[in-house]
Design a protein around this motif. Sequence first.
Motif, PDB file in Angstrom:
ATOM      1  N   ASP A  11       0.856  -1.184   0.000  1.00  0.00           N
ATOM      2  CA  ASP A  11       0.000   0.000   0.000  1.00  0.00           C
ATOM      3  C   ASP A  11       0.902   1.247   0.000  1.00  0.00           C
ATOM      4  OD1 ASP A  11      -2.163   1.832   0.709  1.00  0.00           O
ATOM      5  OD2 ASP A  11      -1.367   1.747   2.741  1.00  0.00           O
ATOM      6  N   ASP A  13      -0.239   5.074   0.880  1.00  0.00           N
ATOM      7  CA  ASP A  13      -0.502   6.101   1.902  1.00  0.00           C
ATOM      8  C   ASP A  13      -0.426   5.558   3.324  1.00  0.00           C
ATOM      9  OD1 ASP A  13      -1.675   8.862   0.747  1.00  0.00           O
ATOM     10  OD2 ASP A  13      -2.159   7.232  -0.616  1.00  0.00           O
ATOM     11  N   GLY A  14       0.476   6.107   4.107  1.00  0.00           N
ATOM     12  CA  GLY A  14       0.581   5.685   5.509  1.00  0.00           C
ATOM     13  C   GLY A  14       1.344   4.383   5.689  1.00  0.00           C
ATOM     14  N   THR A  15       1.717   3.737   4.563  1.00  0.00           N
ATOM     15  CA  THR A  15       2.524   2.512   4.638  1.00  0.00           C
ATOM     16  C   THR A  15       3.925   2.825   4.118  1.00  0.00           C
ATOM     17  OG1 THR A  15       0.579   1.106   4.377  1.00  0.00           O
ATOM     18  CG2 THR A  15       2.709   0.109   3.865  1.00  0.00           C
ATOM     19  N   ASN A 167      -1.815  -0.659   5.842  1.00  0.00           N
ATOM     20  CA  ASN A 167      -2.165  -0.030   7.120  1.00  0.00           C
ATOM     21  C   ASN A 167      -3.625   0.391   7.254  1.00  0.00           C
ATOM     22  OD1 ASN A 167      -2.334   2.249   5.417  1.00  0.00           O
ATOM     23  ND2 ASN A 167      -1.843   3.600   7.143  1.00  0.00           N
ATOM     24  N   GLY A 168      -4.462   0.201   6.209  1.00  0.00           N
ATOM     25  CA  GLY A 168      -5.757   0.888   6.314  1.00  0.00           C
ATOM     26  C   GLY A 168      -6.963   0.109   5.821  1.00  0.00           C
ATOM     27  N   ASP A 171      -7.189  -1.592   2.430  1.00  0.00           N
ATOM     28  CA  ASP A 171      -6.412  -2.830   2.241  1.00  0.00           C
ATOM     29  C   ASP A 171      -7.226  -4.078   2.591  1.00  0.00           C
ATOM     30  OD1 ASP A 171      -4.025  -1.346   1.611  1.00  0.00           O
ATOM     31  OD2 ASP A 171      -3.895  -0.864   3.736  1.00  0.00           O
TER      32      ASP A 171
HETATM   33 MG   LIG Z   1      -2.768   3.220   3.547  1.00  0.00          MG
END
Ligand SMILES: [Mg+2]
Length: 237
Positions: A11, A13-15, A167-168, A171
């Motif tokens: 992933d 964003d944020g990963t 992370n989200g 996913d």
């Molecule tokens: Mg993410």
Amino acid sequence: MSSLFPKVFVDFDGTITTHDVGNEFFRKFGNEAESLKAVAEWKSDGLSGRDLILREAGFVKTTQNEALEFAKSFTIDSFFSAFVDYCRQNEVELTILSDGLDFYISEILSANHLSEIPFYSNIARFDTDTIKIEFPYESTCPKCANCKGHQILTRTGIDDLIVYVGNGFSDRCAVDYADIIFAKDDLLKYCEANNITFFPFEDFSEVLSKFRKTFESKKFRKRHRAELKRREAYLSE
Ligand SMILES: [Mg+2]
């Protein structure tokens, strides 16, 4: 001993990035209150992934140059490049799957000398100071605009071993089909709530260390539930 060879999907964003660039983009250049409301609706399955992005994008006022400058201000996990190098040295295919937007992914990858990594995302077309969103990878999934589960099924075969890092909430569909899962934040909670086996991680040093150990000991094993799901999906195509 197993001769299974992994394909890695990550992933964005944020990963890979330390913050969720898409969320912050819509909050800064769109309507923050409306974005927060729409994301909450999407998380409770009251809004599709496609409608979420369209609603948020409808409020955006920015030029392409300003948006690219904004993208440049984000940093990536400081161990991600080491993980990419390890995969490259061992000829492991690594692909980025994102339900976010192409412009900031390519800008951030290029700023970090990682442009060679293939990625699949939604597309933003800038028109003076507004954006239009295109969805090149539509599927029948009601939750996602660019469904990562659908992407994995499209890009793998029945004999592949699938590794997923995320992370989200976007996913969720990916982990259904993944054999080895690295999860943090909302994805970790989702895996726990649904009895999906995963490795928790904070950053890519942990992903690299665990992945390297498994890769070098050749102890890759398919996850039974994921394998059944994939078989079901491949056969129904
Ligand atoms: Mg993410």
